[in-house]
Scaffold this motif. Structure first.
Motif, PDB file in Angstrom:
ATOM      1  N   ALA A 274       0.837  -1.204   0.000  1.00 44.00           N
ATOM      2  CA  ALA A 274       0.000   0.000   0.000  1.00 44.00           C
ATOM      3  C   ALA A 274       0.869   1.249   0.000  1.00 44.00           C
ATOM      4  O   ALA A 274       1.969   1.264   0.559  1.00 44.00           O
ATOM      5  CB  ALA A 274      -0.921   0.006   1.216  1.00 44.00           C
ATOM      6  N   GLU A 275       0.357   2.302  -0.628  1.00 45.96           N
ATOM      7  CA  GLU A 275       1.009   3.614  -0.618  1.00 45.96           C
ATOM      8  C   GLU A 275       0.303   4.458   0.437  1.00 45.96           C
ATOM      9  O   GLU A 275      -0.725   5.068   0.179  1.00 45.96           O
ATOM     10  CB  GLU A 275       0.923   4.272  -1.992  1.00 45.96           C
ATOM     11  CG  GLU A 275       1.695   5.573  -2.097  1.00 45.96           C
ATOM     12  CD  GLU A 275       1.627   6.194  -3.488  1.00 45.96           C
ATOM     13  OE1 GLU A 275       2.432   7.102  -3.771  1.00 45.96           O
ATOM     14  OE2 GLU A 275       0.754   5.775  -4.288  1.00 45.96           O
ATOM     15  N   ILE A 276       0.849   4.486   1.656  1.00 45.69           N
ATOM     16  CA  ILE A 276       0.166   5.157   2.754  1.00 45.69           C
ATOM     17  C   ILE A 276       0.366   6.672   2.731  1.00 45.69           C
ATOM     18  O   ILE A 276      -0.416   7.412   3.316  1.00 45.69           O
ATOM     19  CB  ILE A 276       0.596   4.581   4.121  1.00 45.69           C
ATOM     20  CG1 ILE A 276       2.104   4.731   4.335  1.00 45.69           C
ATOM     21  CG2 ILE A 276       0.174   3.124   4.243  1.00 45.69           C
ATOM     22  CD1 ILE A 276       2.561   4.346   5.732  1.00 45.69           C
ATOM     23  N   GLU A 277       1.428   7.109   2.071  1.00 47.30           N
ATOM     24  CA  GLU A 277       1.667   8.526   1.807  1.00 47.30           C
ATOM     25  C   GLU A 277       2.289   8.616   0.411  1.00 47.30           C
ATOM     26  O   GLU A 277       2.682   7.615  -0.160  1.00 47.30           O
ATOM     27  CB  GLU A 277       2.620   9.137   2.846  1.00 47.30           C
ATOM     28  CG  GLU A 277       2.085   9.142   4.268  1.00 47.30           C
ATOM     29  CD  GLU A 277       3.117   9.659   5.253  1.00 47.30           C
ATOM     30  OE1 GLU A 277       4.188  10.123   4.808  1.00 47.30           O
ATOM     31  OE2 GLU A 277       2.855   9.593   6.469  1.00 47.30           O
TER      32      GLU A 277
ATOM     33  N   TYR B 209       5.724   3.535   0.406  1.00 43.75           N
ATOM     34  CA  TYR B 209       5.083   2.246   0.217  1.00 43.75           C
ATOM     35  C   TYR B 209       5.453   1.304   1.356  1.00 43.75           C
ATOM     36  O   TYR B 209       6.603   1.268   1.797  1.00 43.75           O
ATOM     37  CB  TYR B 209       5.530   1.625  -1.111  1.00 43.75           C
ATOM     38  CG  TYR B 209       5.151   2.444  -2.327  1.00 43.75           C
ATOM     39  CD1 TYR B 209       3.979   2.199  -3.018  1.00 43.75           C
ATOM     40  CD2 TYR B 209       5.987   3.476  -2.780  1.00 43.75           C
ATOM     41  CE1 TYR B 209       3.633   2.955  -4.129  1.00 43.75           C
ATOM     42  CE2 TYR B 209       5.647   4.234  -3.883  1.00 43.75           C
ATOM     43  CZ  TYR B 209       4.469   3.962  -4.558  1.00 43.75           C
ATOM     44  OH  TYR B 209       4.131   4.708  -5.653  1.00 43.75           O
TER      45      TYR B 209
ATOM     46  N   GLU C 198      -0.579   1.214  11.034  1.00 45.57           N
ATOM     47  CA  GLU C 198      -0.821   2.304  10.086  1.00 45.57           C
ATOM     48  C   GLU C 198      -2.251   2.174   9.564  1.00 45.57           C
ATOM     49  O   GLU C 198      -2.827   1.090   9.557  1.00 45.57           O
ATOM     50  CB  GLU C 198       0.142   2.252   8.898  1.00 45.57           C
ATOM     51  CG  GLU C 198       1.623   2.223   9.238  1.00 45.57           C
ATOM     52  CD  GLU C 198       2.162   0.809   9.400  1.00 45.57           C
ATOM     53  OE1 GLU C 198       3.275   0.677   9.933  1.00 45.57           O
ATOM     54  OE2 GLU C 198       1.448  -0.149   9.003  1.00 45.57           O
TER      55      GLU C 198
ATOM     56  N   ALA D 199      -4.740   2.835   6.212  1.00 44.28           N
ATOM     57  CA  ALA D 199      -4.703   2.997   4.759  1.00 44.28           C
ATOM     58  C   ALA D 199      -6.098   2.825   4.211  1.00 44.28           C
ATOM     59  O   ALA D 199      -6.913   2.058   4.767  1.00 44.28           O
ATOM     60  CB  ALA D 199      -3.763   1.973   4.123  1.00 44.28           C
ATOM     61  N   ASN D 200      -6.405   3.554   3.150  1.00 42.25           N
ATOM     62  CA  ASN D 200      -7.653   3.348   2.433  1.00 42.25           C
ATOM     63  C   ASN D 200      -7.506   2.163   1.490  1.00 42.25           C
ATOM     64  O   ASN D 200      -6.412   1.905   0.978  1.00 42.25           O
ATOM     65  CB  ASN D 200      -8.028   4.596   1.633  1.00 42.25           C
ATOM     66  CG  ASN D 200      -8.409   5.760   2.523  1.00 42.25           C
ATOM     67  OD1 ASN D 200      -9.190   5.615   3.457  1.00 42.25           O
ATOM     68  ND2 ASN D 200      -7.832   6.916   2.238  1.00 42.25           N
TER      69      ASN D 200
ATOM     70  N   ASP E  42      -5.737   2.765  -1.650  1.00 38.47           N
ATOM     71  CA  ASP E  42      -4.280   2.938  -1.636  1.00 38.47           C
ATOM     72  C   ASP E  42      -3.529   1.616  -1.737  1.00 38.47           C
ATOM     73  O   ASP E  42      -2.296   1.615  -1.793  1.00 38.47           O
ATOM     74  CB  ASP E  42      -3.856   3.642  -0.338  1.00 38.47           C
ATOM     75  CG  ASP E  42      -4.422   5.047  -0.227  1.00 38.47           C
ATOM     76  OD1 ASP E  42      -4.558   5.701  -1.289  1.00 38.47           O
ATOM     77  OD2 ASP E  42      -4.731   5.482   0.896  1.00 38.47           O
TER      78      ASP E  42
END
Length: 245
Positions: free
Chosen positions: A86-89, A93, A117, A119-120, A123
């Motif tokens: 996932a790309e949290i920001e 990653y 964390e 995450a959507n 993402d």
């Protein structure tokens, strides 16, 4: 994590209208580089399974840093217990396990971490669908010495250029598998040679291209092309063609 593969192309003598050759003709992209994931995304979107070596210790003991290989696939059916990428920001990653799913919101945690964390679901790039323990420890056998000057070599038919035209990736179009264990980018010099050699070529043809394009003497061009061809063979970009009678 990446290795530096290079062909020198450094000896340039005298005034000339030809271009000066570039250093570092070939290099392997590091997996922690955001560029790596940008290259990966289109393949996931097209339904390919992507093979890669994760970096970091956050998923120990499940996934070992620089040793294990994971298989990733774009799957939206995510549930607790799954490991996802996932790309949290922006450009940050992570590959962590899903602890909870509350609608479109996921709570993630590395097996070796204390913190969690959020995450959507949107993402999430992919889910880990396979884990090959220790596969990354198997090194490619290096080609050493002088390449066969007059032998015919051919480009690996499973290779594909990315949209920018300078990144080479191993793609099994039949098995729908993309091997991103190592992805290779070219600078201008190596890209020029790659574009001009055709599907089948000899090292002599590589040397002729270099002499025609760059301000470099024959001896140096031959030595540099020999080293570059070794790197291409070792990286699996090209192979020696078997000529059957």
């Amino acid at each position: 994590m990446g290795l530096a593969l290079m062909a020198c192309f450094t000896a340039c003598k005298g005034p000339s209208f030809k271009k000066r050759p570039h250093k570092d003709s070939v290099n392997v992209v590091k997996v922690d580089n955001p560029r790596f994931f940008e290259v990966m995304k289109p393949y996931l979107n097209e339904g390919y399974t992507v093979k890669m070596v994760p970096s970091g210790i956050s998923m120990l003991p499940t996934i070992h840093d620089k040793e294990d290989v994971v298989l990733l696939k774009e799957i939206r059916d995510v549930k607790p217990g799954d490991i996802v990428l996932a790309e949290i920001e922006k450009d940050h990653y992570i590959m962590h396990r899903v602890l909870r799913r509350d609608g479109e919101i996921l709570t993630l945690k590395g097996d070796n971490n204390r913190e969690t964390e959020k995450a959507n679901l949107a993402d999430v790039l992919a889910k880990v669908v396979g884990l090959n323990k220790g596969e990354a420890l198997v090194r490619d056998s290096a080609t050493d010495g002088q390449m066969d000057y007059n032998a015919t070599y051919c480009k690996n038919s499973s290779l594909r250029l990315d949209v920018k035209g300078k990144t080479i990736i191993k793609v099994d179009t039949v098995g729908r598998l993309v091997d991103m264990h190592r992805i290779v980018t070219f600078n201008e010099t190596a890209k020029t040679i790659w574009d001009k050699i055709g599907e089948d070529f000899t090292m002599q043809k590589m040397v002729d291209i270099v002499l025609g394009e760059y301000d470099i003497d024959t001896l140096t061009a031959s030595g540099d092309c020999n080293r570059l061809l070794q790197e291409w063979v070792t990286s699996g970009l090209v192979e020696k063609k078997v000529i059957r009678p």
